[in-house]
Design an enzyme around this catalytic site. Structure first.
Site, PDB file in Angstrom:
ATOM      1  N   TYR A  92       1.002  -1.155   0.074  1.00  0.00           N
ATOM      2  CA  TYR A  92      -0.148   0.044   0.098  1.00  0.00           C
ATOM      3  C   TYR A  92       0.951   1.206   0.153  1.00  0.00           C
ATOM      4  O   TYR A  92       0.415   2.322  -0.401  1.00  0.00           O
ATOM      5  CB  TYR A  92      -1.002   0.012   1.111  1.00  0.00           C
ATOM      6  CG  TYR A  92      -2.444  -0.568   1.004  1.00  0.00           C
ATOM      7  CD1 TYR A  92      -2.446  -1.895   0.480  1.00  0.00           C
ATOM      8  CD2 TYR A  92      -3.551  -0.075   1.466  1.00  0.00           C
ATOM      9  CE1 TYR A  92      -3.608  -2.519   0.365  1.00  0.00           C
ATOM     10  CE2 TYR A  92      -4.634  -0.387   1.180  1.00  0.00           C
ATOM     11  CZ  TYR A  92      -4.809  -1.892   0.820  1.00  0.00           C
ATOM     12  OH  TYR A  92      -5.999  -2.575   0.429  1.00  0.00           O
ATOM     13  N   LYS A 131       3.287 -15.242   1.966  1.00  0.00           N
ATOM     14  CA  LYS A 131       3.108 -16.051   0.814  1.00  0.00           C
ATOM     15  C   LYS A 131       4.683 -16.304   0.531  1.00  0.00           C
ATOM     16  O   LYS A 131       5.306 -16.134  -0.538  1.00  0.00           O
ATOM     17  CB  LYS A 131       2.571 -15.333  -0.345  1.00  0.00           C
ATOM     18  CG  LYS A 131       2.491 -15.933  -1.770  1.00  0.00           C
ATOM     19  CD  LYS A 131       1.482 -16.733  -1.933  1.00  0.00           C
ATOM     20  CE  LYS A 131       1.644 -17.591  -3.252  1.00  0.00           C
ATOM     21  NZ  LYS A 131       0.596 -18.871  -3.119  1.00  0.00           N
ATOM     22  N   ASP A 184      -3.125 -18.135   0.184  1.00  0.00           N
ATOM     23  CA  ASP A 184      -4.281 -18.955  -0.755  1.00  0.00           C
ATOM     24  C   ASP A 184      -4.790 -19.890   0.122  1.00  0.00           C
ATOM     25  O   ASP A 184      -6.122 -19.919   0.072  1.00  0.00           O
ATOM     26  CB  ASP A 184      -3.561 -19.429  -1.977  1.00  0.00           C
ATOM     27  CG  ASP A 184      -2.206 -20.266  -1.799  1.00  0.00           C
ATOM     28  OD1 ASP A 184      -1.623 -20.213  -0.753  1.00  0.00           O
ATOM     29  OD2 ASP A 184      -1.889 -20.634  -2.909  1.00  0.00           O
ATOM     30  N   ASP A 210      -6.622  -7.073   3.868  1.00  0.00           N
ATOM     31  CA  ASP A 210      -7.541  -6.335   3.510  1.00  0.00           C
ATOM     32  C   ASP A 210      -8.415  -7.241   2.847  1.00  0.00           C
ATOM     33  O   ASP A 210      -9.835  -7.269   2.914  1.00  0.00           O
ATOM     34  CB  ASP A 210      -7.071  -5.511   2.216  1.00  0.00           C
ATOM     35  CG  ASP A 210      -8.176  -4.420   1.429  1.00  0.00           C
ATOM     36  OD1 ASP A 210      -9.190  -4.104   2.204  1.00  0.00           O
ATOM     37  OD2 ASP A 210      -8.165  -4.621   0.168  1.00  0.00           O
ATOM     38  N   ASP A 247     -12.333  -9.038   4.477  1.00  0.00           N
ATOM     39  CA  ASP A 247     -13.558  -9.081   3.959  1.00  0.00           C
ATOM     40  C   ASP A 247     -14.370 -10.510   3.935  1.00  0.00           C
ATOM     41  O   ASP A 247     -15.420 -10.630   4.177  1.00  0.00           O
ATOM     42  CB  ASP A 247     -13.743  -8.550   2.447  1.00  0.00           C
ATOM     43  CG  ASP A 247     -13.576  -6.992   2.360  1.00  0.00           C
ATOM     44  OD1 ASP A 247     -13.489  -6.243   3.197  1.00  0.00           O
ATOM     45  OD2 ASP A 247     -14.050  -6.557   1.234  1.00  0.00           O
TER      46      ASP A 247
HETATM   47  C1  IPM Z   1     -10.560  -1.245   3.968  1.00  0.00           C
HETATM   48  C2  IPM Z   1     -10.634  -0.476   2.824  1.00  0.00           C
HETATM   49  C3  IPM Z   1      -9.496   0.376   2.379  1.00  0.00           C
HETATM   50  C4  IPM Z   1      -8.295  -0.418   2.259  1.00  0.00           C
HETATM   51  C5  IPM Z   1      -9.627   1.568   1.227  1.00  0.00           C
HETATM   52  C6  IPM Z   1     -10.886   2.067   1.263  1.00  0.00           C
HETATM   53  C7  IPM Z   1      -8.483   2.209   0.875  1.00  0.00           C
HETATM   54  O1  IPM Z   1     -10.826  -1.476   1.625  1.00  0.00           O
HETATM   55  O2  IPM Z   1     -10.214  -0.464   5.059  1.00  0.00           O
HETATM   56  O3  IPM Z   1     -10.552  -2.479   4.251  1.00  0.00           O
HETATM   57  O4  IPM Z   1      -8.074  -1.013   1.340  1.00  0.00           O
HETATM   58  O5  IPM Z   1      -7.617  -0.509   3.292  1.00  0.00           O
HETATM   59 MG    MG Z   2     -10.823  -3.409   2.706  1.00  0.00          MG
END
Ligand code: IPM
Ligand code: MG
Length: 361
Positions: free
Chosen positions: A141, A192, A224, A248, A252
């Site tokens: 990032y 990884k 993975d 990240d 999710d």
């Molecule tokens: C998160 C989001 C952020 C990230 C974005 C909005 C920059 O997806 O906080 O997970 O990628 O960190």
């Molecule tokens: Mg995110």
């Protein structure tokens, strides 16, 4: 003692959900005399529209002076074609980096009332309680060099750099081991290392940090496989620690195990416990302004703020219990709605949490 909270609603559903979380905090502030003070600031697309930058100087000053930050979300369709340097997301990344909020805690807990809302089988997810510790201020990032350049033959080339120093790996390692000590004492480090040297170092340093935490069982897993295991048998995990980008993605996935990404809070902490608190879902521009977003992730983020930055465990417990009570009734926002339940708006859900706070006293 007064505690200053910088409130950054941001974009999309951000303002709606933050307003509801503030209602809860304001109620407890009066009820428990917490000494909280709120000051609003601009971030993301809203800040860009007003000032030409997603992280204006005034906001930098506000967050530096604050004891904690409550953030909604950033981003939206109308800013997607902007130069990447001024896109809303840069505001959030700038804030994380400016305050060195390197330790991002993303708990994924399944409320038993929502077991039907998960797309996975009840026996796979019921009782789920995972903590993902994501490194937040380094890795791909932020790595340099980065950009899009045009080669001599006229072809364009995009490039980013995955880089971690030993110090960066060590400090997130310590965060994760300390959290594991307070939970189930199992830590899975995700990398990884079979392909990327940078995460080969990650694995080596994690094993070294482990020597200081002999009571915690450390395992290593390739990313993975970890993504597969999260949907195959998620309850094998207690705490996971990983890089910025892997965290990240995996967070999710973990969020969806719990029925809805609309339920999950997060804390982003610096080395001294100062923190930024935000729901892990994004700005959801498709439902912004409709009053249908789930405010619970932001409300639970406010609870994490009370627990981690202000050391107000009792107030945090009260919020978490009240959320649980609200879910014990049949009310559901659209994202966690299942047949036979009663669909409610953003503010109706928050009102139910306040009502539960009052009932419990
Ligand atoms: C998160 C989001 C952020 C990230 C974005 C909005 C920059 O997806 O906080 O997970 O990628 O960190
Ligand atoms: Mg995110």
């Amino acid at each position: 003692m007064t505690q200053k909270i910088a409130v950054l609603p941001g974009d999309g559903i951000g303002p709606e959900i933050v307003a509801e979380a503030i209602k809860i905090l304001a109620y407890l502030n009066t009820d428990m005399d917490l000494g909280l003070e709120f000051e609003q600031g601009l971030i993301g697309g809203a800040a860009y529209d007003a000032t030409g930058t997603p992280f204006p100087e005034a906001t930098v000053a506000l967050v530096k002076n604050a004891d904690a930050i409550l953030l909604g979300a950033v981003g939206g369709y109308q800013w997607e074609s902007l130069d990447i340097a001024v896109r809303p997301e840069k505001g959030l990344l700038g804030l994380r980096s400016e305050l060195q909020l390197f330790s991002n805690l993303r708990p994924a807990i399944l409320y038993p009332q929502l077991v039907q809302a998960s797309t996975l089988k009840p026996e796979v997810v019921s009782g789920l309680d995972i903590m993902i510790v994501r490194e937040l201020t380094g890795g791909i990032y932020f790595g340099q060099p980065r950009g899009i350049k045009t080669l001599e033959n006229g072809e364009r080339q995009g490039y980013n750099t995955l880089v971690y120093s030993e110090t960066e790996i060590r400090r997130i390692g310590h965060s994760a081991f300390k959290i594991a000590q307070k939970r189930g004492k199992r830590l899975c480090s995700v990398d990884k290392a079979n392909v990327l040297e940078c995460t080969e170092l990650w694995r080596e340093v994690m094993s070294d940090v482990h020597k200081q935490y002999p009571d915690v069982a450390l395992t290593h897993m390739y990313v993975d496989n970890a993504s597969m295991q999260l949907v195959r048998e998620p309850k094998q995990f207690d705490v996971m620690v990983t890089t910025n980008m892997f965290g990240d993605i995996l967070s999710d996935t973990a969020a969806m195990l719990t029925g809805s990404i609309g339920m999950l809070p997060s804390a982003s902490l610096d080395a001294h416990g100062k923190g930024m608190y935000e729901p892990i879902h994004g700005s959801a521009p498709d439902i912004a302004g409709k009053g249908v977003a789930n405010p619970l992730a932001t409300i639970l983020s406010a609870a994490m703020m009370l627990r981690y930055t202000f050391d107000q465990a009792e107030a945090a417990d009260r919020i978490e219990l009240a959320v649980n009570d609200a879910l014990n009734s049949d009310i559901r926002t659209a994202d966690i709605y299942t047949e036979g339940m009663h669909k409610v708006s953003t503010s109706e859900m928050a009102d139910a949490v306040i009502k539960a706070l009052k009932v419990r006293g």
